[in-house]
Design a protein around this motif. Structure first.
Motif, PDB file in Angstrom:
ATOM      1  N   GLU A  68       0.833  -1.201   0.000  1.00  0.00           N
ATOM      2  CA  GLU A  68       0.000   0.000   0.000  1.00  0.00           C
ATOM      3  C   GLU A  68       0.871   1.255   0.000  1.00  0.00           C
ATOM      4  O   GLU A  68       0.552   2.249  -0.652  1.00  0.00           O
ATOM      5  CB  GLU A  68      -0.947   0.003   1.197  1.00  0.00           C
ATOM      6  CG  GLU A  68      -2.176  -0.874   0.997  1.00  0.00           C
ATOM      7  CD  GLU A  68      -2.940  -0.499  -0.266  1.00  0.00           C
ATOM      8  OE1 GLU A  68      -3.260   0.695  -0.441  1.00  0.00           O
ATOM      9  OE2 GLU A  68      -3.199  -1.401  -1.095  1.00  0.00           O
ATOM     10  N   ARG A  69       1.976   1.212   0.738  1.00  0.00           N
ATOM     11  CA  ARG A  69       2.902   2.346   0.716  1.00  0.00           C
ATOM     12  C   ARG A  69       3.501   2.524  -0.672  1.00  0.00           C
ATOM     13  O   ARG A  69       3.697   3.645  -1.146  1.00  0.00           O
ATOM     14  CB  ARG A  69       4.021   2.141   1.740  1.00  0.00           C
ATOM     15  CG  ARG A  69       3.631   2.438   3.173  1.00  0.00           C
ATOM     16  CD  ARG A  69       4.870   2.610   4.028  1.00  0.00           C
ATOM     17  NE  ARG A  69       4.558   2.894   5.407  1.00  0.00           N
ATOM     18  CZ  ARG A  69       4.348   4.109   5.897  1.00  0.00           C
ATOM     19  NH1 ARG A  69       4.403   5.153   5.072  1.00  0.00           N
ATOM     20  NH2 ARG A  69       4.095   4.294   7.166  1.00  0.00           N
ATOM     21  N   VAL A  70       3.826   1.404  -1.332  1.00  0.00           N
ATOM     22  CA  VAL A  70       4.363   1.479  -2.692  1.00  0.00           C
ATOM     23  C   VAL A  70       3.340   2.138  -3.622  1.00  0.00           C
ATOM     24  O   VAL A  70       3.683   3.005  -4.433  1.00  0.00           O
ATOM     25  CB  VAL A  70       4.744   0.074  -3.197  1.00  0.00           C
ATOM     26  CG1 VAL A  70       5.102   0.101  -4.674  1.00  0.00           C
ATOM     27  CG2 VAL A  70       5.896  -0.492  -2.373  1.00  0.00           C
ATOM     28  N   ARG A  71       2.078   1.748  -3.497  1.00  0.00           N
ATOM     29  CA  ARG A  71       1.028   2.333  -4.344  1.00  0.00           C
ATOM     30  C   ARG A  71       0.852   3.825  -4.076  1.00  0.00           C
ATOM     31  O   ARG A  71       0.579   4.605  -4.987  1.00  0.00           O
ATOM     32  CB  ARG A  71      -0.290   1.592  -4.119  1.00  0.00           C
ATOM     33  CG  ARG A  71      -0.276   0.142  -4.601  1.00  0.00           C
ATOM     34  CD  ARG A  71      -1.641  -0.513  -4.429  1.00  0.00           C
ATOM     35  NE  ARG A  71      -1.610  -1.905  -4.853  1.00  0.00           N
ATOM     36  CZ  ARG A  71      -1.514  -2.937  -4.024  1.00  0.00           C
ATOM     37  NH1 ARG A  71      -1.457  -2.731  -2.706  1.00  0.00           N
ATOM     38  NH2 ARG A  71      -1.484  -4.176  -4.485  1.00  0.00           N
ATOM     39  N   GLU A  72       0.989   4.225  -2.813  1.00  0.00           N
ATOM     40  CA  GLU A  72       0.871   5.643  -2.486  1.00  0.00           C
ATOM     41  C   GLU A  72       1.989   6.452  -3.148  1.00  0.00           C
ATOM     42  O   GLU A  72       1.766   7.584  -3.587  1.00  0.00           O
ATOM     43  CB  GLU A  72       0.920   5.834  -0.966  1.00  0.00           C
ATOM     44  CG  GLU A  72      -0.326   5.323  -0.235  1.00  0.00           C
ATOM     45  CD  GLU A  72      -0.136   5.302   1.268  1.00  0.00           C
ATOM     46  OE1 GLU A  72       0.959   5.728   1.732  1.00  0.00           O
ATOM     47  OE2 GLU A  72      -1.045   4.852   1.983  1.00  0.00           O
ATOM     48  N   LEU A  73       3.198   5.876  -3.215  1.00  0.00           N
ATOM     49  CA  LEU A  73       4.321   6.571  -3.826  1.00  0.00           C
ATOM     50  C   LEU A  73       4.230   6.598  -5.346  1.00  0.00           C
ATOM     51  O   LEU A  73       4.721   7.531  -5.987  1.00  0.00           O
ATOM     52  CB  LEU A  73       5.634   5.898  -3.412  1.00  0.00           C
ATOM     53  CG  LEU A  73       6.050   6.030  -1.947  1.00  0.00           C
ATOM     54  CD1 LEU A  73       7.276   5.168  -1.665  1.00  0.00           C
ATOM     55  CD2 LEU A  73       6.345   7.484  -1.606  1.00  0.00           C
ATOM     56  N   MET A 262      11.519   1.063   3.070  1.00  0.00           N
ATOM     57  CA  MET A 262      11.322  -0.216   2.385  1.00  0.00           C
ATOM     58  C   MET A 262      10.480  -0.036   1.126  1.00  0.00           C
ATOM     59  O   MET A 262      10.738  -0.656   0.093  1.00  0.00           O
ATOM     60  CB  MET A 262      10.670  -1.218   3.327  1.00  0.00           C
ATOM     61  CG  MET A 262      11.537  -1.624   4.504  1.00  0.00           C
ATOM     62  SD  MET A 262      12.992  -2.562   3.998  1.00  0.00           S
ATOM     63  CE  MET A 262      12.229  -4.145   3.589  1.00  0.00           C
ATOM     64  N   ALA A 263       9.468   0.823   1.189  1.00  0.00           N
ATOM     65  CA  ALA A 263       8.653   1.086   0.009  1.00  0.00           C
ATOM     66  C   ALA A 263       9.490   1.745  -1.079  1.00  0.00           C
ATOM     67  O   ALA A 263       9.391   1.404  -2.269  1.00  0.00           O
ATOM     68  CB  ALA A 263       7.459   1.957   0.379  1.00  0.00           C
ATOM     69  N   ARG A 264      10.349   2.698  -0.686  1.00  0.00           N
ATOM     70  CA  ARG A 264      11.222   3.341  -1.670  1.00  0.00           C
ATOM     71  C   ARG A 264      12.208   2.338  -2.251  1.00  0.00           C
ATOM     72  O   ARG A 264      12.555   2.406  -3.442  1.00  0.00           O
ATOM     73  CB  ARG A 264      11.970   4.519  -1.029  1.00  0.00           C
ATOM     74  CG  ARG A 264      11.055   5.585  -0.460  1.00  0.00           C
ATOM     75  CD  ARG A 264      11.741   6.930  -0.322  1.00  0.00           C
ATOM     76  NE  ARG A 264      13.012   6.884   0.387  1.00  0.00           N
ATOM     77  CZ  ARG A 264      13.132   6.964   1.706  1.00  0.00           C
ATOM     78  NH1 ARG A 264      12.047   7.057   2.471  1.00  0.00           N
ATOM     79  NH2 ARG A 264      14.317   6.948   2.273  1.00  0.00           N
ATOM     80  N   LEU A 265      12.652   1.397  -1.432  1.00  0.00           N
ATOM     81  CA  LEU A 265      13.584   0.376  -1.901  1.00  0.00           C
ATOM     82  C   LEU A 265      12.927  -0.551  -2.920  1.00  0.00           C
ATOM     83  O   LEU A 265      13.544  -0.906  -3.941  1.00  0.00           O
ATOM     84  CB  LEU A 265      14.098  -0.428  -0.696  1.00  0.00           C
ATOM     85  CG  LEU A 265      15.049  -1.592  -0.973  1.00  0.00           C
ATOM     86  CD1 LEU A 265      16.209  -1.176  -1.860  1.00  0.00           C
ATOM     87  CD2 LEU A 265      15.559  -2.166   0.352  1.00  0.00           C
ATOM     88  N   VAL A 266      11.692  -0.944  -2.684  1.00  0.00           N
ATOM     89  CA  VAL A 266      10.970  -1.776  -3.650  1.00  0.00           C
ATOM     90  C   VAL A 266      10.897  -1.072  -5.002  1.00  0.00           C
ATOM     91  O   VAL A 266      11.163  -1.669  -6.054  1.00  0.00           O
ATOM     92  CB  VAL A 266       9.553  -2.107  -3.125  1.00  0.00           C
ATOM     93  CG1 VAL A 266       8.702  -2.752  -4.219  1.00  0.00           C
ATOM     94  CG2 VAL A 266       9.634  -3.037  -1.922  1.00  0.00           C
ATOM     95  N   LEU A 267      10.583   0.218  -4.987  1.00  0.00           N
ATOM     96  CA  LEU A 267      10.486   0.969  -6.239  1.00  0.00           C
ATOM     97  C   LEU A 267      11.854   1.171  -6.881  1.00  0.00           C
ATOM     98  O   LEU A 267      11.976   1.176  -8.113  1.00  0.00           O
ATOM     99  CB  LEU A 267       9.813   2.317  -5.985  1.00  0.00           C
ATOM    100  CG  LEU A 267       8.310   2.233  -5.726  1.00  0.00           C
ATOM    101  CD1 LEU A 267       7.764   3.579  -5.251  1.00  0.00           C
ATOM    102  CD2 LEU A 267       7.569   1.777  -6.984  1.00  0.00           C
TER     103      LEU A 267
END
Length: 282
Positions: A68-73, A262-267
């Protein structure tokens, strides 16, 4: 003194700023989908996050929160989840549902072991998806940022004295693997974290590799390190993370979970993989 609520005008300004920031993010996302000539750009390749899977129900909840954090970014990016085992959706089912499209598979794993080298590429090759395979999440400076933040949350001092540095130490607890590339990656993460903290960081493992967390703690104690923290190098809660945390003589961190880094790292791994060749089924 007791804490007071912020003045109404201040609270209103905070709420307005949050709303405007959200609108700006959504608008920027929409503009990225439009070419200069006004035509709509094609949708980017899907991001398929590949989790290991766990019998602990907290793991699935945590992974979903991270995505969900990834989607927000990146609101314009299609984000999907697939598991190697134990949880639905399984990765083959996720890939089958995507059909003959492009996707980037991002392992939510913290080093390069058997799953990254064998399982995920084989499952991708057996699917209709035109897949790019991203690197695992570690080692990487953003992973170290998340580890440091979790340590601070658990009670690690934000300002360290000379005495703190002389007596402090960290055990970096991870799942473990027989693959030497996996242990090398964990050692590299430990080295980066040690540079950040200014104290020794010893990698340790819950299975398949040595030393164990208990052995690493004893080794640090023998070196005069008595304030020893266990840093949980796990994406989500589970049996290994729980067992490692119980061994701590001082503080233990929560798993990395949905930390913003972690979300920034996934992206970041997704973006890096876009320059790699596409893998198609044989």
């Amino acid at each position: 003194m007791t804490a007071s609520n912020p003045p109404r005008d201040e609270a209103h300004l905070d709420s307005t700023a949050h709303l405007m920031n959200a609108i700006g993010t959504q608008l920027a996302s929409r503009l990225r989908l439009v070419r200069p000539d006004g035509r709509r750009r094609p949708a980017p390749p899907a991001l398929v996050a590949v989790a290991h899977g766990s019998r602990d129900p907290r793991a699935l909840t945590t992974v979903r929160a991270l995505l969900e954090r990834v989607r927000e970014l990146r609101p314009d990016l299609p984000v999907h989840l697939g598991h190697i085992e134990l949880n639905a959706p399984l990765l083959p089912d996720t890939l089958a549902a995507l059909g003959d499209t492009e996707a980037v598979l991002v392992p939510l794993l913290l080093s390069r072991g058997y799953h990254v080298k064998q399982d995920i590429p084989e499952l991708a090759a057996a699917s209709p998806v035109r897949a790019r395979l991203a690197d695992p999440l570690g080692p990487h400076p953003l992973l170290v940022e998340a580890l440091h933040a979790r340590l601070t949350e658990a009670g690690w001092p934000t300002r360290m004295t000379d005495a703190d540095r002389r007596t402090g130490g960290v055990v970096l607890a991870s799942a473990g693997s027989r693959d030497p590339d996996s242990t090398a990656g964990t050692r590299r993460t430990a080295s980066l974290l040690a540079d950040r903290l200014g104290v020794p960081v010893v990698p340790a493992y819950a299975s398949a590799a040595t030393p164990t967390v208990e052995t690493a703690i004893r080794a640090l104690t023998a070196r005069g390190r008595h304030r020893i923290a266990v840093a949980s190098c796990f994406t989500a809660p589970g049996r290994f993370a729980t067992e490692c945390a119980k061994a701590t003589p001082w503080i233990a961190t929560a798993p990395l979970g949905a930390h913003p880094a972690m979300a920034r790292l996934v992206l970041s791994r997704y973006d890096q993989a876009l320059s790699m060749p596409v893998t198609t089924a044989a």
